[in-house]
Design a protein around this motif. Structure first.
Motif, PDB file in Angstrom:
ATOM      1  N   HIS A  78       0.842  -1.200   0.000  1.00 18.56           N
ATOM      2  CA  HIS A  78       0.000   0.000   0.000  1.00 18.56           C
ATOM      3  C   HIS A  78       0.877   1.250   0.000  1.00 18.56           C
TER       4      HIS A  78
ATOM      5  N   GLU B 110       2.573   1.560  -3.642  1.00 16.84           N
ATOM      6  CA  GLU B 110       1.538   1.950  -4.594  1.00 16.84           C
ATOM      7  C   GLU B 110       1.297   3.467  -4.527  1.00 16.84           C
TER       8      GLU B 110
ATOM      9  N   ALA C 195      -5.835  -6.813  -6.529  1.00 17.38           N
ATOM     10  CA  ALA C 195      -5.809  -5.347  -6.507  1.00 17.38           C
ATOM     11  C   ALA C 195      -4.376  -4.826  -6.674  1.00 17.38           C
TER      12      ALA C 195
ATOM     13  N   GLN D 119      -3.175  -5.432 -10.286  1.00 22.34           N
ATOM     14  CA  GLN D 119      -3.751  -4.453 -11.211  1.00 22.34           C
ATOM     15  C   GLN D 119      -3.093  -3.097 -11.052  1.00 22.34           C
ATOM     16  N   SER D 120      -2.875  -2.689  -9.827  1.00 20.98           N
ATOM     17  CA  SER D 120      -2.358  -1.342  -9.642  1.00 20.98           C
ATOM     18  C   SER D 120      -0.907  -1.249 -10.125  1.00 20.98           C
TER      19      SER D 120
ATOM     20  N   TYR E 116      -0.823  -1.087 -13.894  1.00 23.68           N
ATOM     21  CA  TYR E 116      -1.119   0.261 -14.385  1.00 23.68           C
ATOM     22  C   TYR E 116       0.191   1.043 -14.582  1.00 23.68           C
TER      23      TYR E 116
END
Ligand code: ADP
Length: 470
Positions: A302, A305, A327, A330-331, A334
Protein backbone atom coordinates in the motif's frame (compact mmCIF):
# COMPACT_ATOMS: atom_id res chain seq x y z
CA UNK A 1 22.94 -38.27 20.09
CA UNK A 2 19.43 -36.78 19.85
CA UNK A 3 17.24 -37.01 16.76
CA UNK A 4 14.98 -34.16 15.73
CA UNK A 5 12.07 -34.59 13.33
CA UNK A 6 11.19 -31.46 11.33
CA UNK A 7 7.55 -31.47 10.25
CA UNK A 8 6.56 -28.83 7.69
CA UNK A 9 4.31 -28.18 4.71
CA UNK A 10 7.02 -27.05 2.26
CA UNK A 11 10.75 -27.45 1.69
CA UNK A 12 13.17 -26.55 -1.07
CA UNK A 13 13.94 -28.01 -3.57
CA UNK A 14 10.77 -30.14 -3.47
CA UNK A 15 7.98 -27.58 -3.07
CA UNK A 16 8.12 -23.86 -2.33
CA UNK A 17 5.67 -21.00 -1.98
CA UNK A 18 7.77 -18.75 0.29
CA UNK A 19 10.50 -18.37 2.88
CA UNK A 20 9.34 -21.34 4.99
CA UNK A 21 10.53 -23.68 2.24
CA UNK A 22 13.98 -22.07 2.23
CA UNK A 23 14.29 -22.54 5.99
CA UNK A 24 13.19 -26.19 6.00
CA UNK A 25 15.49 -26.81 3.03
CA UNK A 26 18.59 -25.37 4.68
CA UNK A 27 18.41 -25.37 8.50
CA UNK A 28 18.53 -29.22 8.87
CA UNK A 29 21.81 -29.33 6.97
CA UNK A 30 23.30 -26.69 9.25
CA UNK A 31 22.02 -28.61 12.30
CA UNK A 32 23.55 -31.86 11.09
CA UNK A 33 26.93 -30.13 11.44
CA UNK A 34 26.25 -29.51 15.13
CA UNK A 35 27.63 -32.12 17.45
CA UNK A 36 25.07 -34.43 19.07
CA UNK A 37 22.16 -33.69 16.73
CA UNK A 38 20.64 -35.60 13.83
CA UNK A 39 17.70 -34.36 11.80
CA UNK A 40 14.94 -35.99 9.77
CA UNK A 41 12.39 -34.00 7.74
CA UNK A 42 8.80 -35.09 7.08
CA UNK A 43 6.61 -33.47 4.39
CA UNK A 44 3.40 -34.07 2.44
CA UNK A 45 3.94 -35.58 -1.00
CA UNK A 46 2.40 -33.05 -3.37
CA UNK A 47 1.18 -33.97 -6.82
CA UNK A 48 3.18 -31.14 -8.39
CA UNK A 49 6.58 -32.17 -7.05
CA UNK A 50 9.02 -32.50 -9.97
CA UNK A 51 9.45 -35.96 -11.48
CA UNK A 52 13.18 -35.51 -10.84
CA UNK A 53 12.43 -36.01 -7.12
CA UNK A 54 9.44 -38.32 -7.39
CA UNK A 55 11.54 -40.82 -9.33
CA UNK A 56 14.03 -41.01 -6.45
CA UNK A 57 11.47 -41.84 -3.76
CA UNK A 58 11.87 -45.16 -2.03
CA UNK A 59 8.71 -46.61 -0.52
CA UNK A 60 9.00 -47.45 3.17
CA UNK A 61 5.53 -48.62 4.20
CA UNK A 62 1.76 -48.35 3.86
CA UNK A 63 -0.20 -47.31 6.92
CA UNK A 64 -3.52 -45.78 7.89
CA UNK A 65 -4.39 -42.51 9.57
CA UNK A 66 -7.58 -42.01 11.58
CA UNK A 67 -9.43 -38.85 10.57
CA UNK A 68 -12.71 -38.81 12.49
CA UNK A 69 -14.76 -41.92 11.59
CA UNK A 70 -12.60 -42.69 8.55
CA UNK A 71 -9.30 -44.46 8.19
CA UNK A 72 -7.35 -42.69 5.47
CA UNK A 73 -4.79 -44.75 3.57
CA UNK A 74 -1.27 -43.31 3.48
CA UNK A 75 2.16 -44.37 2.40
CA UNK A 76 5.57 -43.29 3.63
CA UNK A 77 8.43 -42.62 1.22
CA UNK A 78 12.06 -41.75 1.78
CA UNK A 79 14.54 -39.61 -0.14
CA UNK A 80 18.06 -38.73 0.98
CA UNK A 81 19.08 -35.35 -0.35
CA UNK A 82 22.22 -33.35 0.39
CA UNK A 83 23.02 -35.42 3.46
CA UNK A 84 19.55 -35.11 5.02
CA UNK A 85 16.91 -37.87 5.14
CA UNK A 86 13.50 -36.63 4.02
CA UNK A 87 10.26 -38.56 4.48
CA UNK A 88 7.13 -37.89 2.42
CA UNK A 89 3.57 -38.85 3.31
CA UNK A 90 1.38 -39.69 0.37
CA UNK A 91 -2.39 -39.58 0.24
CA UNK A 92 -4.11 -38.91 -3.08
CA UNK A 93 -7.32 -37.53 -1.59
CA UNK A 94 -5.64 -34.71 0.32
CA UNK A 95 -2.48 -33.97 -1.67
CA UNK A 96 -3.12 -35.29 -5.18
CA UNK A 97 -4.03 -31.76 -6.24
CA UNK A 98 -2.43 -28.80 -7.97
CA UNK A 99 -0.35 -26.35 -5.94
CA UNK A 100 0.10 -26.36 -2.20
CA UNK A 101 -2.55 -24.28 -0.38
CA UNK A 102 -5.82 -22.53 -1.15
CA UNK A 103 -8.38 -25.35 -0.90
CA UNK A 104 -11.62 -25.08 1.10
CA UNK A 105 -10.55 -28.09 3.17
CA UNK A 106 -6.97 -26.95 3.90
CA UNK A 107 -7.73 -27.29 7.62
CA UNK A 108 -8.69 -30.96 7.23
CA UNK A 109 -5.74 -31.63 4.90
CA UNK A 110 -3.28 -30.56 7.55
CA UNK A 111 -5.16 -32.27 10.39
CA UNK A 112 -4.59 -35.41 8.34
CA UNK A 113 -0.92 -34.59 7.77
CA UNK A 114 -0.32 -33.72 11.44
CA UNK A 115 -1.89 -36.98 12.58
CA UNK A 116 -0.01 -38.91 9.85
CA UNK A 117 3.29 -37.57 11.22
CA UNK A 118 2.50 -39.16 14.59
CA UNK A 119 1.32 -42.44 13.04
CA UNK A 120 4.48 -42.60 10.92
CA UNK A 121 6.86 -42.26 13.89
CA UNK A 122 7.32 -46.04 14.40
CA UNK A 123 8.12 -46.43 10.69
CA UNK A 124 11.09 -44.05 10.63
CA UNK A 125 14.69 -45.26 10.68
CA UNK A 126 15.36 -43.60 14.06
CA UNK A 127 13.57 -43.07 17.35
CA UNK A 128 12.63 -39.42 17.49
CA UNK A 129 13.48 -37.41 20.62
CA UNK A 130 12.09 -34.03 19.58
CA UNK A 131 9.35 -33.14 17.13
CA UNK A 132 10.05 -29.69 15.71
CA UNK A 133 6.96 -28.44 13.86
CA UNK A 134 6.69 -25.31 11.73
CA UNK A 135 3.68 -23.01 11.31
CA UNK A 136 -0.01 -23.80 11.64
CA UNK A 137 -0.05 -26.63 9.11
CA UNK A 138 1.85 -28.82 11.57
CA UNK A 139 0.62 -27.21 14.79
CA UNK A 140 -1.67 -30.14 15.57
CA UNK A 141 1.24 -32.56 15.28
CA UNK A 142 2.62 -30.85 18.39
CA UNK A 143 -0.72 -31.28 20.16
CA UNK A 144 -1.08 -34.93 19.10
CA UNK A 145 2.51 -35.68 20.15
CA UNK A 146 1.97 -34.14 23.56
CA UNK A 147 -1.26 -36.06 24.04
CA UNK A 148 -0.32 -39.42 22.50
CA UNK A 149 3.47 -39.68 22.78
CA UNK A 150 4.64 -38.38 26.13
CA UNK A 151 8.13 -39.75 25.42
CA UNK A 152 8.65 -37.08 22.73
CA UNK A 153 9.43 -33.44 23.46
CA UNK A 154 8.19 -30.71 21.13
CA UNK A 155 9.33 -27.41 19.64
CA UNK A 156 7.07 -25.18 17.56
CA UNK A 157 8.33 -22.37 15.32
CA UNK A 158 6.15 -19.45 14.28
CA UNK A 159 7.19 -18.35 10.80
CA UNK A 160 4.17 -16.13 10.31
CA UNK A 161 1.51 -15.58 12.96
CA UNK A 162 -0.96 -14.19 10.44
CA UNK A 163 -1.87 -17.67 9.19
CA UNK A 164 -3.25 -19.75 12.08
CA UNK A 165 -5.42 -22.53 10.64
CA UNK A 166 -8.88 -21.69 11.96
CA UNK A 167 -11.71 -24.24 11.74
CA UNK A 168 -15.22 -24.35 13.15
CA UNK A 169 -15.49 -26.15 16.47
CA UNK A 170 -17.17 -29.16 14.81
CA UNK A 171 -13.74 -30.03 13.42
CA UNK A 172 -12.85 -31.31 16.88
CA UNK A 173 -15.38 -34.14 16.90
CA UNK A 174 -15.29 -34.63 13.10
CA UNK A 175 -11.53 -34.96 12.63
CA UNK A 176 -9.38 -35.17 15.72
CA UNK A 177 -9.88 -38.54 17.47
CA UNK A 178 -8.80 -37.26 20.86
CA UNK A 179 -10.76 -37.02 24.12
CA UNK A 180 -13.05 -34.10 24.83
CA UNK A 181 -10.82 -33.07 27.73
CA UNK A 182 -8.35 -31.82 25.08
CA UNK A 183 -10.83 -29.44 23.44
CA UNK A 184 -9.72 -26.43 25.49
CA UNK A 185 -6.12 -26.79 24.33
CA UNK A 186 -7.14 -26.52 20.69
CA UNK A 187 -9.91 -23.95 21.11
CA UNK A 188 -9.65 -20.21 20.57
CA UNK A 189 -12.66 -17.90 20.58
CA UNK A 190 -15.04 -20.80 20.10
CA UNK A 191 -13.17 -22.23 17.12
CA UNK A 192 -10.32 -24.65 16.52
CA UNK A 193 -7.04 -22.82 15.96
CA UNK A 194 -4.08 -24.99 14.92
CA UNK A 195 -1.42 -22.44 15.80
CA UNK A 196 -2.90 -21.80 19.24
CA UNK A 197 -2.98 -25.57 19.82
CA UNK A 198 0.76 -25.68 19.20
CA UNK A 199 1.44 -22.67 21.42
CA UNK A 200 -0.52 -24.38 24.18
CA UNK A 201 1.16 -27.78 23.85
CA UNK A 202 4.76 -27.13 22.74
CA UNK A 203 7.59 -27.48 25.26
CA UNK A 204 9.45 -24.63 23.57
CA UNK A 205 8.31 -21.97 21.12
CA UNK A 206 10.60 -20.18 18.73
CA UNK A 207 10.09 -17.54 16.12
CA UNK A 208 12.34 -16.34 13.37
CA UNK A 209 13.85 -13.12 14.74
CA UNK A 210 14.42 -11.57 18.16
CA UNK A 211 12.43 -8.43 17.24
CA UNK A 212 9.43 -10.46 16.06
CA UNK A 213 9.54 -12.47 19.30
CA UNK A 214 8.97 -9.19 21.15
CA UNK A 215 6.46 -7.77 18.66
CA UNK A 216 4.08 -10.76 18.76
CA UNK A 217 3.56 -10.24 22.48
CA UNK A 218 1.81 -6.97 21.51
CA UNK A 219 -1.76 -6.86 20.18
CA UNK A 220 -0.75 -4.89 17.03
CA UNK A 221 1.39 -7.78 15.75
CA UNK A 222 -0.07 -10.84 17.50
CA UNK A 223 -3.18 -11.40 15.36
CA UNK A 224 -5.08 -12.14 18.56
CA UNK A 225 -2.55 -14.51 20.18
CA UNK A 226 -0.70 -12.09 22.50
CA UNK A 227 -2.31 -13.36 25.70
CA UNK A 228 -1.13 -16.94 25.18
CA UNK A 229 2.31 -15.76 24.03
CA UNK A 230 2.66 -13.66 27.16
CA UNK A 231 1.66 -16.69 29.23
CA UNK A 232 4.37 -18.70 27.46
CA UNK A 233 6.96 -15.89 27.37
CA UNK A 234 9.65 -17.81 29.28
CA UNK A 235 9.56 -20.58 26.67
CA UNK A 236 9.57 -18.21 23.68
CA UNK A 237 12.80 -17.31 21.91
CA UNK A 238 13.55 -15.46 18.65
CA UNK A 239 16.28 -16.98 16.46
CA UNK A 240 17.13 -15.21 13.24
CA UNK A 241 16.91 -17.17 9.99
CA UNK A 242 19.94 -17.66 7.82
CA UNK A 243 20.15 -18.48 4.13
CA UNK A 244 21.99 -21.24 2.35
CA UNK A 245 24.98 -19.26 1.11
CA UNK A 246 26.02 -22.07 -1.24
CA UNK A 247 22.66 -22.08 -2.91
CA UNK A 248 22.33 -18.27 -3.04
CA UNK A 249 25.76 -17.50 -4.35
CA UNK A 250 26.20 -14.98 -7.20
CA UNK A 251 29.54 -16.57 -8.02
CA UNK A 252 28.01 -19.87 -9.06
CA UNK A 253 24.34 -19.14 -9.62
CA UNK A 254 23.36 -21.05 -12.78
CA UNK A 255 20.43 -18.70 -13.48
CA UNK A 256 22.35 -15.44 -13.78
CA UNK A 257 23.99 -13.92 -16.82
CA UNK A 258 27.35 -12.82 -15.45
CA UNK A 259 28.56 -14.50 -12.22
CA UNK A 260 30.34 -12.22 -9.72
CA UNK A 261 31.48 -11.87 -6.16
CA UNK A 262 31.47 -8.14 -5.58
CA UNK A 263 32.43 -6.69 -8.96
CA UNK A 264 30.27 -3.70 -9.83
CA UNK A 265 31.18 -4.04 -13.50
CA UNK A 266 29.76 -7.57 -13.56
CA UNK A 267 26.65 -6.45 -11.77
CA UNK A 268 26.17 -3.83 -14.47
CA UNK A 269 26.40 -6.58 -17.08
CA UNK A 270 23.59 -8.38 -15.31
CA UNK A 271 21.62 -5.16 -15.25
CA UNK A 272 22.08 -4.59 -18.97
CA UNK A 273 21.04 -8.17 -19.71
CA UNK A 274 17.87 -7.80 -17.65
CA UNK A 275 17.04 -4.42 -19.19
CA UNK A 276 17.20 -6.06 -22.60
CA UNK A 277 15.13 -9.06 -21.47
CA UNK A 278 12.43 -6.85 -19.96
CA UNK A 279 12.44 -4.18 -22.74
CA UNK A 280 13.54 -1.41 -20.37
CA UNK A 281 15.83 1.41 -21.51
CA UNK A 282 19.29 -0.14 -21.82
CA UNK A 283 21.48 1.97 -19.63
CA UNK A 284 23.47 0.43 -16.77
CA UNK A 285 23.93 3.86 -15.15
CA UNK A 286 20.25 4.08 -14.27
CA UNK A 287 19.64 2.77 -10.73
CA UNK A 288 17.40 -0.28 -10.67
CA UNK A 289 14.97 -0.88 -7.78
CA UNK A 290 13.61 -4.40 -7.29
CA UNK A 291 10.72 -6.23 -5.69
CA UNK A 292 10.52 -10.05 -5.53
CA UNK A 293 7.61 -10.91 -3.30
CA UNK A 294 4.17 -12.22 -2.64
CA UNK A 295 1.98 -9.24 -3.54
CA UNK A 296 0.06 -9.04 -0.27
CA UNK A 297 -0.70 -6.36 2.29
CA UNK A 298 1.90 -7.72 4.75
CA UNK A 299 4.70 -6.68 2.42
CA UNK A 300 3.78 -2.99 2.59
CA UNK A 301 2.61 -2.56 -0.98
CA UNK A 302 0.00 0.00 0.00
CA UNK A 303 2.94 2.32 0.70
CA UNK A 304 4.73 1.58 -2.57
CA UNK A 305 1.54 1.95 -4.59
CA UNK A 306 1.01 5.37 -3.04
CA UNK A 307 4.40 6.84 -3.99
CA UNK A 308 5.29 5.03 -7.20
CA UNK A 309 3.95 7.72 -9.52
CA UNK A 310 6.12 10.32 -7.81
CA UNK A 311 9.20 8.11 -7.65
CA UNK A 312 8.97 7.15 -11.32
CA UNK A 313 9.46 10.82 -12.24
CA UNK A 314 13.12 10.29 -11.29
CA UNK A 315 15.64 8.69 -13.62
CA UNK A 316 15.15 5.20 -12.16
CA UNK A 317 13.89 1.76 -13.13
CA UNK A 318 11.59 -0.45 -11.05
CA UNK A 319 11.49 -4.20 -11.63
CA UNK A 320 8.81 -6.29 -9.91
CA UNK A 321 8.26 -10.04 -9.75
CA UNK A 322 5.42 -11.57 -7.78
CA UNK A 323 1.92 -12.88 -7.55
CA UNK A 324 -0.78 -12.25 -5.01
CA UNK A 325 -3.75 -9.97 -4.43
CA UNK A 326 -5.56 -8.99 -7.59
CA UNK A 327 -5.81 -5.35 -6.51
CA UNK A 328 -2.01 -5.04 -6.19
CA UNK A 329 -1.43 -6.89 -9.45
CA UNK A 330 -3.75 -4.45 -11.21
CA UNK A 331 -2.36 -1.34 -9.64
CA UNK A 332 1.27 -2.22 -10.43
CA UNK A 333 0.23 -3.27 -13.95
CA UNK A 334 -1.12 0.26 -14.39
CA UNK A 335 2.34 1.73 -13.69
CA UNK A 336 4.10 -0.84 -15.86
CA UNK A 337 1.80 0.10 -18.75
CA UNK A 338 2.20 3.80 -18.19
CA UNK A 339 6.01 3.68 -17.93
CA UNK A 340 7.04 0.71 -20.13
CA UNK A 341 10.68 1.84 -20.41
CA UNK A 342 11.08 2.36 -16.70
CA UNK A 343 8.99 -0.24 -14.97
CA UNK A 344 8.53 -3.97 -15.48
CA UNK A 345 6.03 -6.26 -13.78
CA UNK A 346 6.18 -10.04 -14.05
CA UNK A 347 3.17 -11.74 -12.51
CA UNK A 348 4.58 -15.21 -11.94
CA UNK A 349 6.58 -17.37 -9.55
CA UNK A 350 9.97 -18.10 -11.11
CA UNK A 351 13.23 -18.95 -9.36
CA UNK A 352 15.23 -18.00 -12.47
CA UNK A 353 13.57 -14.59 -12.85
CA UNK A 354 14.03 -13.94 -9.12
CA UNK A 355 17.77 -14.67 -9.21
CA UNK A 356 18.25 -12.52 -12.32
CA UNK A 357 16.55 -9.63 -10.56
CA UNK A 358 18.57 -10.01 -7.34
CA UNK A 359 21.75 -10.01 -9.46
CA UNK A 360 20.88 -7.08 -11.71
CA UNK A 361 19.38 -4.58 -9.27
CA UNK A 362 20.99 -1.88 -7.18
CA UNK A 363 18.27 -1.65 -4.53
CA UNK A 364 15.65 -4.01 -3.08
CA UNK A 365 12.40 -2.53 -1.72
CA UNK A 366 10.75 -4.25 1.28
CA UNK A 367 8.53 -1.83 3.23
CA UNK A 368 6.72 -4.58 5.15
CA UNK A 369 3.89 -3.82 7.54
CA UNK A 370 5.21 -6.75 9.56
CA UNK A 371 8.01 -9.20 8.76
CA UNK A 372 8.76 -12.21 10.97
CA UNK A 373 12.25 -12.52 9.51
CA UNK A 374 12.26 -11.99 5.75
CA UNK A 375 14.69 -13.83 3.55
CA UNK A 376 14.51 -11.62 0.48
CA UNK A 377 16.53 -8.85 2.11
CA UNK A 378 19.18 -11.42 3.06
CA UNK A 379 19.30 -12.82 -0.46
CA UNK A 380 19.56 -9.30 -1.86
CA UNK A 381 22.48 -8.49 0.47
CA UNK A 382 24.10 -11.70 -0.66
CA UNK A 383 23.78 -10.44 -4.27
CA UNK A 384 25.18 -7.01 -3.24
CA UNK A 385 21.82 -5.36 -3.76
CA UNK A 386 21.06 -2.76 -1.12
CA UNK A 387 17.83 -3.27 0.84
CA UNK A 388 15.37 -0.48 1.66
CA UNK A 389 13.16 -1.71 4.48
CA UNK A 390 10.73 -0.73 7.19
CA UNK A 391 12.16 -1.24 10.67
CA UNK A 392 10.06 -4.18 11.76
CA UNK A 393 10.71 -7.80 12.84
CA UNK A 394 13.63 -9.47 11.13
CA UNK A 395 14.15 -6.51 8.81
CA UNK A 396 15.10 -4.47 11.83
CA UNK A 397 17.50 -7.19 13.01
CA UNK A 398 19.30 -7.63 9.70
CA UNK A 399 19.30 -4.27 7.88
CA UNK A 400 20.99 -1.38 9.62
CA UNK A 401 20.37 2.12 8.26
CA UNK A 402 23.28 3.80 6.53
CA UNK A 403 24.73 6.64 8.55
CA UNK A 404 26.83 8.93 6.39
CA UNK A 405 28.56 10.45 9.42
CA UNK A 406 29.86 7.22 10.93
CA UNK A 407 29.90 5.26 7.65
CA UNK A 408 27.96 2.43 9.30
CA UNK A 409 24.94 0.54 7.95
CA UNK A 410 24.13 -1.87 5.13
CA UNK A 411 20.86 -0.44 3.81
CA UNK A 412 18.15 2.17 4.17
CA UNK A 413 15.24 2.05 6.55
CA UNK A 414 12.31 3.99 7.94
CA UNK A 415 10.27 3.54 11.10
CA UNK A 416 6.60 4.36 10.61
CA UNK A 417 4.13 2.68 8.30
CA UNK A 418 3.92 5.80 6.18
CA UNK A 419 4.28 6.15 2.41
CA UNK A 420 6.26 9.37 2.50
CA UNK A 421 8.80 7.91 4.90
CA UNK A 422 9.33 5.19 2.30
CA UNK A 423 9.64 7.80 -0.44
CA UNK A 424 12.16 9.70 1.65
CA UNK A 425 14.27 6.54 2.18
CA UNK A 426 14.13 5.76 -1.56
CA UNK A 427 15.15 9.31 -2.46
CA UNK A 428 18.01 9.13 0.01
CA UNK A 429 19.17 5.88 -1.60
CA UNK A 430 19.07 7.60 -4.99
CA UNK A 431 21.21 10.43 -3.69
CA UNK A 432 23.70 7.92 -2.27
CA UNK A 433 23.79 6.06 -5.60
CA UNK A 434 25.07 9.20 -7.32
CA UNK A 435 27.60 10.09 -4.59
CA UNK A 436 30.62 7.81 -4.68
CA UNK A 437 31.74 9.07 -1.23
CA UNK A 438 28.51 7.60 0.20
CA UNK A 439 27.98 4.61 -2.06
CA UNK A 440 31.42 3.13 -1.61
CA UNK A 441 31.32 2.75 2.20
CA UNK A 442 27.75 1.52 1.94
CA UNK A 443 28.73 -1.23 -0.50
CA UNK A 444 31.66 -2.12 1.71
CA UNK A 445 29.25 -2.75 4.59
CA UNK A 446 26.96 -4.77 2.32
CA UNK A 447 29.92 -6.93 1.33
CA UNK A 448 30.66 -7.57 4.98
CA UNK A 449 27.09 -8.69 5.84
CA UNK A 450 26.95 -12.39 6.68
CA UNK A 451 23.85 -14.52 7.02
CA UNK A 452 24.89 -18.13 7.11
CA UNK A 453 23.00 -20.55 9.36
CA UNK A 454 25.97 -21.32 11.59
CA UNK A 455 25.18 -19.10 14.60
CA UNK A 456 21.44 -19.75 14.47
CA UNK A 457 21.95 -23.52 14.23
CA UNK A 458 23.89 -23.28 17.49
CA UNK A 459 21.01 -21.45 19.14
CA UNK A 460 18.49 -24.07 17.97
CA UNK A 461 20.77 -26.77 19.24
CA UNK A 462 20.79 -25.01 22.62
CA UNK A 463 16.98 -25.15 22.69
CA UNK A 464 17.06 -28.89 21.89
CA UNK A 465 19.74 -29.50 24.51
CA UNK A 466 17.53 -27.93 27.19
CA UNK A 467 14.84 -30.49 26.34
CA UNK A 468 16.99 -33.54 25.67
CA UNK A 469 20.61 -33.38 26.83
CA UNK A 470 22.74 -35.51 24.50
P1 ADP B 1 7.57 -14.84 2.72
O1 ADP B 1 8.02 -16.17 3.23
O2 ADP B 1 6.75 -14.04 3.69
O3 ADP B 1 6.92 -14.90 1.38
P2 ADP B 1 10.43 -14.20 2.65
O4 ADP B 1 11.17 -12.94 2.34
O5 ADP B 1 10.74 -14.85 3.96
O6 ADP B 1 8.88 -13.91 2.49
O7 ADP B 1 10.76 -15.30 1.52
C1 ADP B 1 10.32 -15.14 0.23
C2 ADP B 1 11.05 -16.16 -0.64
O8 ADP B 1 10.25 -16.43 -1.80
C3 ADP B 1 12.38 -15.64 -1.16
O9 ADP B 1 13.23 -16.74 -1.40
C4 ADP B 1 11.97 -14.96 -2.47
O10 ADP B 1 13.04 -14.83 -3.37
C5 ADP B 1 10.94 -15.95 -2.96
N1 ADP B 1 9.91 -15.39 -3.87
C6 ADP B 1 8.88 -14.57 -3.55
N2 ADP B 1 8.13 -14.30 -4.64
C7 ADP B 1 8.71 -14.95 -5.66
C8 ADP B 1 8.41 -15.07 -7.07
N3 ADP B 1 7.36 -14.47 -7.61
N4 ADP B 1 9.22 -15.84 -7.82
C9 ADP B 1 10.30 -16.47 -7.26
N5 ADP B 1 10.63 -16.40 -5.97
C10 ADP B 1 9.85 -15.65 -5.18
Amino acid sequence: MRTILFAASECTPFMKTGGLADVIGSLPRALEKERGTEVRVILPLYEEMDAEWKDQLEKVADFTVPVGWRNQPASLHRLDHDGVTHYFIRNEFYFGRQGVYGYFDDGERYVFFSRAVIEALPLLDRDIDILHAHDWQTGLAVAFANIMRTDIRTVFTIHNIQYQGWMTHEAFSDLMNIGLEHFAGLEWHGMINCMKAALFHADKITTVSPSYAEEIKQPYYSEGLDSILNDRAVDLIGIINGIDTDEYNPQKDPYIYAPYTSSRAKKRENKRFLQRELCLTEDPDVPMYAVVSRLVEQKGFHLLERILEEFLQENVQVVMLGTGDYAFEQSFAYFANKYPNKMSLQLKFSEAAARQIYAASDFFIMPSKFEPCGLSQLISLQYKTIPIVRETGGLRDTVHPFNEVTGEGNGFSFANYNAHELLYAMRYSLLAYHREDLFKPLLKNVNKSRFSWKDSAKLYNGVYAELVPS
